[in-house]
Enzyme design. Structure first.
Site, PDB file in Angstrom:
ATOM      1  N   HIS A  21     -62.298 -35.669  51.380  1.00 12.66           N
ATOM      2  CA  HIS A  21     -62.650 -33.926  51.474  1.00 12.66           C
ATOM      3  C   HIS A  21     -63.303 -33.851  50.446  1.00 12.66           C
ATOM      4  O   HIS A  21     -64.378 -32.643  50.759  1.00 12.66           O
ATOM      5  CB  HIS A  21     -61.020 -33.148  51.640  1.00 12.66           C
ATOM      6  CG  HIS A  21     -60.324 -33.757  52.219  1.00 12.66           C
ATOM      7  ND1 HIS A  21     -59.709 -32.801  53.948  1.00 12.66           N
ATOM      8  CD2 HIS A  21     -58.980 -34.513  53.174  1.00 12.66           C
ATOM      9  CE1 HIS A  21     -59.100 -33.549  54.698  1.00 12.66           C
ATOM     10  NE2 HIS A  21     -58.762 -34.608  54.007  1.00 12.66           N
ATOM     11  N   ASP A 128     -60.721 -26.159  51.886  1.00 17.97           N
ATOM     12  CA  ASP A 128     -60.854 -27.139  52.600  1.00 17.97           C
ATOM     13  C   ASP A 128     -60.387 -26.329  54.184  1.00 17.97           C
ATOM     14  O   ASP A 128     -59.415 -25.777  53.822  1.00 17.97           O
ATOM     15  CB  ASP A 128     -60.601 -28.573  52.115  1.00 17.97           C
ATOM     16  CG  ASP A 128     -60.185 -29.450  53.432  1.00 17.97           C
ATOM     17  OD1 ASP A 128     -59.507 -29.767  54.738  1.00 17.97           O
ATOM     18  OD2 ASP A 128     -61.166 -30.242  53.287  1.00 17.97           O
ATOM     19  N   ALA A 366     -66.913 -49.965  46.846  1.00 12.30           N
ATOM     20  CA  ALA A 366     -68.314 -50.377  47.344  1.00 12.30           C
ATOM     21  C   ALA A 366     -68.796 -49.091  47.326  1.00 12.30           C
ATOM     22  O   ALA A 366     -68.358 -47.994  47.663  1.00 12.30           O
ATOM     23  CB  ALA A 366     -68.495 -50.821  48.161  1.00 12.30           C
ATOM     24  N   GLN A 368     -70.416 -47.202  49.484  1.00 14.38           N
ATOM     25  CA  GLN A 368     -70.951 -47.272  50.665  1.00 14.38           C
ATOM     26  C   GLN A 368     -71.717 -47.135  51.546  1.00 14.38           C
ATOM     27  O   GLN A 368     -71.966 -47.305  52.957  1.00 14.38           O
ATOM     28  CB  GLN A 368     -69.183 -46.321  51.875  1.00 14.38           C
ATOM     29  CG  GLN A 368     -69.277 -46.839  53.740  1.00 14.38           C
ATOM     30  CD  GLN A 368     -67.771 -46.686  53.647  1.00 14.38           C
ATOM     31  OE1 GLN A 368     -66.596 -47.056  53.541  1.00 14.38           O
ATOM     32  NE2 GLN A 368     -67.967 -45.537  54.570  1.00 14.38           N
ATOM     33  N   HIS A 383     -61.394 -47.742  59.214  1.00 19.22           N
ATOM     34  CA  HIS A 383     -60.135 -46.869  59.854  1.00 19.22           C
ATOM     35  C   HIS A 383     -60.236 -45.884  60.703  1.00 19.22           C
ATOM     36  O   HIS A 383     -59.981 -45.034  61.075  1.00 19.22           O
ATOM     37  CB  HIS A 383     -59.873 -46.659  58.270  1.00 19.22           C
ATOM     38  CG  HIS A 383     -60.094 -45.592  57.255  1.00 19.22           C
ATOM     39  ND1 HIS A 383     -61.745 -45.634  57.581  1.00 19.22           N
ATOM     40  CD2 HIS A 383     -60.097 -44.086  57.453  1.00 19.22           C
ATOM     41  CE1 HIS A 383     -62.049 -44.761  56.237  1.00 19.22           C
ATOM     42  NE2 HIS A 383     -61.499 -43.986  56.620  1.00 19.22           N
ATOM     43  N   TRP A 386     -64.137 -40.078  59.350  1.00 17.93           N
ATOM     44  CA  TRP A 386     -64.918 -38.821  60.218  1.00 17.93           C
ATOM     45  C   TRP A 386     -65.888 -38.570  58.900  1.00 17.93           C
ATOM     46  O   TRP A 386     -66.985 -38.833  59.394  1.00 17.93           O
ATOM     47  CB  TRP A 386     -64.607 -37.165  59.847  1.00 17.93           C
ATOM     48  CG  TRP A 386     -65.374 -36.407  60.616  1.00 17.93           C
ATOM     49  CD1 TRP A 386     -66.080 -35.613  60.126  1.00 17.93           C
ATOM     50  CD2 TRP A 386     -65.890 -36.995  62.203  1.00 17.93           C
ATOM     51  NE1 TRP A 386     -67.404 -35.162  61.729  1.00 17.93           N
ATOM     52  CE2 TRP A 386     -67.286 -35.773  62.151  1.00 17.93           C
ATOM     53  CE3 TRP A 386     -66.045 -37.795  63.392  1.00 17.93           C
ATOM     54  CZ2 TRP A 386     -68.165 -36.242  63.082  1.00 17.93           C
ATOM     55  CZ3 TRP A 386     -66.924 -38.822  64.298  1.00 17.93           C
ATOM     56  CH2 TRP A 386     -67.417 -37.238  64.738  1.00 17.93           C
ATOM     57  N   SER A 388     -66.887 -41.756  57.075  1.00 19.23           N
ATOM     58  CA  SER A 388     -67.498 -43.249  57.180  1.00 19.23           C
ATOM     59  C   SER A 388     -67.942 -43.285  58.375  1.00 19.23           C
ATOM     60  O   SER A 388     -69.262 -44.046  58.975  1.00 19.23           O
ATOM     61  CB  SER A 388     -65.764 -44.241  57.151  1.00 19.23           C
ATOM     62  OG  SER A 388     -65.399 -44.808  56.418  1.00 19.23           O
ATOM     63  N   GLN A 408     -58.339 -40.038  63.015  1.00 15.74           N
ATOM     64  CA  GLN A 408     -58.845 -41.462  63.361  1.00 15.74           C
ATOM     65  C   GLN A 408     -58.389 -42.263  64.191  1.00 15.74           C
ATOM     66  O   GLN A 408     -59.122 -42.088  64.880  1.00 15.74           O
ATOM     67  CB  GLN A 408     -58.343 -42.401  61.883  1.00 15.74           C
ATOM     68  CG  GLN A 408     -58.926 -41.980  61.200  1.00 15.74           C
ATOM     69  CD  GLN A 408     -58.385 -42.806  59.369  1.00 15.74           C
ATOM     70  OE1 GLN A 408     -57.154 -43.912  59.938  1.00 15.74           O
ATOM     71  NE2 GLN A 408     -57.703 -42.247  58.284  1.00 15.74           N
TER      72      GLN A 408
END
Length: 496
Positions: A21, A128, A366, A368, A383, A386, A388, A408
């Site tokens: 978030h 948020d 890592a 990403q 997984h 959102w 990712s 997910q």
């Protein structure tokens, strides 16, 4: 009559205190700062301290001199062992945050109104969506516009709005063990032939529809949203147009400005924004980039389940066997706090590393975004968070989805059956299935799936470039905030 200088817009941003978030909220904050807004980024003390330690603050403030990080007290949470991630722990966290947000935000807004220095009174609040209930009360008290940022997919938000219909039709509540999980859900407008019961958001997997935690979540984080001045979404029109149009009927304005990490890179002088990396709360192991340099193009399967998901020992070893059996090199991110089992996390991780040898590389964290754009990466076992999902779309990497919580389940269904850019293996963790799906992704069905991947990647890049839908929607948000600042300034001058 002497003309007064227009007020500089001042935006107060409150992320939910979790990496998935904070990251998009920080990207949005940078974009607003780049538009010459004053920005205040408010976090609980522990998160605030971690941000200050993990980011290069001198470099950040050289680029964003009107950007200020402030803290509020940490919420007091129930004194018990850490529960598994899910609705109840989320509900507890939201309630505890609400108890500190109202007084802290109110005091902060008063201080801005009284300050005679460089900080202007707040023009608006962006928080948020999970914090909507306490924040919207404060915003209405101070007559300041509130814009929630939802950091999940539009399709999942639409499912939340349709919970009353789902309950009426008997699709919710349900439990995995005793229900027909593949039954199509037909009562969500626009998604009649898309979503099965197993694809509904994870919080719907409950025993009773009147569960207090679920009722609170829907009422305080979803049904309250239309009271806001507009809704900000980290998605883009071309990806979720039909659902975004449905959501538009509930809101005065919907600003689709995603993928935010891509938009930040394009608009902030074509440089990688300082807050865009995963390193904002976790220490990255950048040695994996050197290892990737030694691998063949499109040969590596990248594996990461985000910053929250917890796996059992059995799940870890099923995943490991599936990866090894497929014969592809793999880069696997395993957080030290992500494994549970009688052996203990360190022993389990140690055994996995010993067994892996030169078959792959295991790291604790890592970078990403960099990993996904590396030429060696051929697929992503994820997984389906959102962030990712969007990062994989933007990088043009096909996915194997193993969802666990929250949005997910919905994301993975859209990846596999709507956008056709990956495969969905939800509710299963079997080594033979993992091996098959990796082979399908990397070999047998790659040519077919990459056609869809490349088409949607192109749409994502077009959305964030100048003239694209997300680029223009951010301009609309900036213009609307400037207009509100101008009106507030004129009103204050008129009262003098």
């Amino acid at each position: 009559m002497e003309q007064t200088q227009p007020r500089v817009p001042h935006v107060v941003l409150l992320p939910f205190p979790s990496l998935g978030h904070i990251k998009p909220m920080l990207s949005l904050a940078e974009l607003l700062s780049h538009a010459s807004f004053q920005v205040t980024f408010l976090n609980p003390q522990q998160i605030h301290d971690r941000l200050l330690l993990s980011m290069d603050m001198p470099a950040f403030h050289r680029r964003h001199p009107e950007f200020e990080f402030l803290s509020m007290p940490d919420p007091v949470r129930p004194s018990r062992d850490r529960p598994p991630p899910g609705l109840f722990s989320l509900h507890d966290k939201i309630l505890s945050l609400g108890s500190v947000i109202k007084p802290a935000l109110g005091e902060l807004l008063i201080s801005f109104n009284q300050e005679k220095g460089r900080r202007q009174p707040a023009t608006c609040i962006i928080a948020d969506g999970l914090l909507s209930s306490p924040v919207i009360d404060v915003s209405e008290q101070f007559e300041i516009p509130f814009f929630p940022l939802r950091t999940l997919s539009a399709c999942c938000i639409w499912a939340y709005f349709n919970l009353p219909k789902l309950v009426e039709e008997g699709d919710v509540p349900f439990q995995v063990a005793d229900e027909d999980m593949d039954k199509l859900v037909t009562c969500i407008p626009g998604l009649e032939n898309v979503v099965r019961r197993r694809d509904l958001p994870g919080i719907f997997r409950i025993k009773r529809a009147n569960d207090p935690a679920l009722e609170s979540f829907i009422n305080d984080q979803t049904l309250v949203l239309p009271r806001a001045s507009g809704l900000i979404l980290n998605t883009f029109d071309e990806l979720e147009a039909p659902v975004i149009a449905k959501l538009g009927s509930h809101f005065t304005k919907v600003y689709t400005v995603g993928p935010l990490h891509g938009l930040s890179t394009v608009r902030i002088n074509d440089l990688i924004p300082l807050a865009s990396g995963e390193n904002i709360l976790w220490k990255e192991d950048t040695s994996c980039m050197t290892w990737l340099d030694s691998q063949l193009s499109n040969s590596v399967i990248f594996v990461s389940f985000g910053s929250v998901i917890i796996l059992t020992r059995d799940q870890m070893f099923e995943l490991w066997h599936g990866l090894v059996n497929c014969g592809k090199p793999f880069l696997w991110v395993i957080r030290e706090d992500s494994v549970i089992g009688e052996d203990g996390p360190s022993l389990i991780l140690g055994k996995l590393k010993d067994m892996t040898g030169d078959k792959g590389l295991l790291v604790s964290w890592a970078p990403q975004e960099q990993v996904l754009t590396h030429p060696a990466i051929g697929g992503f076992l994820t997984h389906s968070g959102w962030n990712s999902t969007l990062e994989s779309i933007f990088a043009g990497v096909p996915m194997i989805c193993w969802p666990a919580i929250g949005d997910q389940q919905m994301n993975s269904r859209f990846v596999s059956d709507v956008w056709k850019i990956g495969f969905d293996m939800k509710d299963s963790c079997d080594r033979s299935l993992i091996e098959k799906l990796v082979r399908d992704l990397m070999e047998d069905k790659r040519e077919e799936i990459m056609k869809s991947v490349n088409e949607i990647k192109k749409l994502a890049h077009e959305a964030v470039k100048e003239g694209g839908s997300s680029f223009c929607n951010l301009d609309k948000l900036i213009d609307d905030i400037r207009l509100r600042s101008h009106l507030a300034h004129n009103n204050s001058e008129g009262k003098k």
